[in-house]
Design an enzyme around this catalytic site. Structure first.
Site, PDB file in Angstrom:
ATOM      1  N   SER A 269       5.398 -16.276 -12.071  1.00 36.78           N
ATOM      2  CA  SER A 269       6.292 -17.937 -11.662  1.00 36.78           C
ATOM      3  C   SER A 269       5.075 -18.853 -11.731  1.00 36.78           C
ATOM      4  CB  SER A 269       7.327 -17.319 -10.058  1.00 36.78           C
ATOM      5  OG  SER A 269       8.066 -18.552 -10.069  1.00 36.78           O
ATOM      6  N   HIS A 411      14.488 -14.045 -11.589  1.00 33.80           N
ATOM      7  CA  HIS A 411      13.721 -14.626 -11.079  1.00 33.80           C
ATOM      8  C   HIS A 411      12.567 -13.410 -10.720  1.00 33.80           C
ATOM      9  CE1 HIS A 411      10.462 -17.847 -11.389  1.00 33.80           C
ATOM     10  NE2 HIS A 411      10.676 -17.698 -10.334  1.00 33.80           N
TER      11      HIS A 411
HETATM   12  C1  GCU Z   1       9.866 -23.027  -8.501  1.00 29.30           C
HETATM   13  C2  GCU Z   1       9.413 -24.209  -9.092  1.00 29.30           C
HETATM   14  C3  GCU Z   1       8.964 -23.681 -10.855  1.00 29.30           C
HETATM   15  C4  GCU Z   1       8.126 -22.255  -9.953  1.00 29.30           C
HETATM   16  C5  GCU Z   1       9.095 -21.682  -9.330  1.00 29.30           C
HETATM   17  C6  GCU Z   1       7.922 -19.920  -8.501  1.00 29.30           C
HETATM   18  O1  GCU Z   1      11.477 -22.855  -9.433  1.00 29.30           O
HETATM   19  O2  GCU Z   1      10.318 -25.304 -10.515  1.00 29.30           O
HETATM   20  O3  GCU Z   1       8.390 -24.123 -11.499  1.00 29.30           O
HETATM   21  O4  GCU Z   1       7.768 -21.198 -10.718  1.00 29.30           O
HETATM   22  O5  GCU Z   1       9.771 -22.022  -8.322  1.00 29.30           O
HETATM   23  O6  GCU Z   1       6.789 -20.701  -7.929  1.00 29.30           O
HETATM   24  O7  GCU Z   1       8.789 -19.257  -7.739  1.00 29.30           O
END
Ligand code: GCU
Length: 429
Positions: A269, A411
């Site tokens: 992420s 995710h």
């Molecule tokens: C949020 C953010 C993303 C990021 C994510 C994370 O969703 O919008 O850009 O990658 O957090 O780090 O879990």
């Protein structure tokens, strides 16, 4: 389910940032705007890049500079020194592994002072059964403190854990031990013959707007001074931190029995965005892996699918450099796009992973970055993306020196992902 999650992300961003109107996020492929990507093999002045020499000596430095000026910011921590020490070594997991704990102290000038920033760096290696060979290592930052990556009761608790939504300081707690162990598959990592090293990203810099005052950057921005629009910000700081972790591994390679020439970056992420940037700026990393990195990571900005440049800059103004905000409403004016970030890693192996329900991170855009980085890998006469032209079915790893999969599900970074990363790294190390 995926639409529900998307809706939650959308609503959340609306509530948080109602002040600035950001276009509602798009999760409909048919609404992706038409766009033209910059060609990684064409110089800014229009010359075609036709040799490895021209890439290495001219285009790569040019692209790196563009990413520094417009996206991640320039290095600002070059004058910071580090003192590293191993403060603990012990056999773990019934003799299957060894735990090392290091402390990294960052300072300016000759010697560290009492209150200089400190980072705990945790390393596990398999037990010493690698013949004469040192272990390859995966290096990555963690979100919640070293003690959360495994239930091991001897991992030193972080001094402070930062609440990233409000910047509050919280003590690290015993009951959080192992909370994130699903994301750090130690047994699987050992079984593939790898060591793993991690540090809490908040030790380098807490992740909120204002965190600059509390991490390593407090050494350079004093008395409320703020970064220039082209100075590196939080992502650049975390990426720099990964380089420092590699410095420490290099310094203690014999004691740790780790080969610093076989260092692989991994990140999930926002930390996947970080691993790509760290891999782009620091060619000592031999393999780079980014998981669900999305906008500002491996997803093409021009697709404006899921999270956009405008939205990310509003939600996380402290991640990218100030100049990146210039493109909030005109992403097509960006002199680069994210396939060129992947290309900056060439010819080193790079692996990009998506998750099928993670529309916020735009799996198709992540896939396309891998695809459009291929010509640069071909210039090096490698097999790049291995002739892959279409998004593969879920749970199928494809490609070659550029690897890719789209895991089924949400995710996250889980065992399936790790197995693909480990097999990929094994192939090249
Ligand atoms: C949020 C953010 C993303 C990021 C994510 C994370 O969703 O919008 O850009 O990658 O957090 O780090 O879990």
């Amino acid at each position: 389910m995926k639409h529900v999650l998307f809706l939650i992300c959308t609503l959340f961003s609306f509530v948080l940032f109602a002040a600035e109107t950001v276009a509602p996020p798009n999760d409909d492929e048919s609404k992706v705007p038409k766009f033209e990507l910059p060609d990684p093999l064409v110089m800014a002045d229009g010359r075609k890049v036709d040799s490895v020499k021209m890439w290495t000596e001219q285009r790569r430095p040019e692209l790196l500079k563009l990413f520094q000026e417009h996206v991640y910011g320039k290095p600002t921590l070059t004058e910071i020194n580090m003192k590293a020490e191993i403060f603990e070594t012990a056999p773990v997991f019934d003799g299957k592994g060894i735990r090392y704990q290091l402390q990294l102290v960052f300072f300016k000038g000759e010697q560290p002072l009492q209150n200089d920033p400190k980072v705990d760096f945790l390393i596990y290696t398999p037990a010493r059964k690698n013949g004469n060979k040192k272990f390859p290592i995966f290096l990555g930052l963690n979100f919640m403190g070293n003690h959360t990556i495994n239930a091991d009761p001897e991992i030193r608790l972080a001094q402070t854990i930062w609440n990233r939504s409000n910047g509050q300081q919280l003590p690290a707690k015993d009951e959080e031990r192992g909370k994130q162990s699903r994301r750090w598959q130690l047994e699987t990592i050992f079984a593939h013959g790898f060591a793993v090293g991690t540090a809490y990203y908040g030790d380098f810099e807490p992740d909120f707007n204002g965190g600059i005052k509390h991490g390593v950057r407090r050494l350079i921005y004093k008395n409320g001074e703020t970064p220039n629009p082209d100075d590196g910000n939080a992502i650049a700081t975390w990426a720099w931190g990964l380089g420092k972790m590699l410095d420490a591994v290099t310094e203690f390679q014999d004691k740790l029995n780790i080969d610093p020439k076989k260092a692989c970056l991994v990140g999930h992420s926002r930390l996947g965005k970080t691993s790509l940037w760290a891999g782009a700026i620091d060619e000592r990393f031999s393999v780079v892996v980014s998981n669900d990195s999305g906008c500002g990571g491996s997803a093409l900005s021009r697709r404006e699918f899921g999270e956009t440049v405008h939205r990310i800059n509003n939600s996380f103004p402290h991640w990218f450099c100030g100049n990146f905000k210039k493109y909030n409403r005109n992403v097509n004016a960006l002199p680069v796009d994210q396939h060129e970030l992947v290309a900056l890693i060439a010819p080193r192996p790079v692996y990009i992973a998506s998750a099928s329900e993670d529309l916020w991170a735009d799996p198709q855009g992540e896939f396309l970055s891998a695809f459009y980085a291929d010509p640069v890998y071909r210039l090096f006469e490698t097999d790049g993306f291995g002739g892959v032209t279409e998004m593969p079915p879920v749970n199928q790893s494809v490609g070659n020196r550029i690897g890719y999969h789209r895991r089924e599900g949400k995710h996250d970074i889980i065992e399936f992902d790790w197995i693909q990363f480990l097999k990929f790294a094994q192939k090249y190390l």
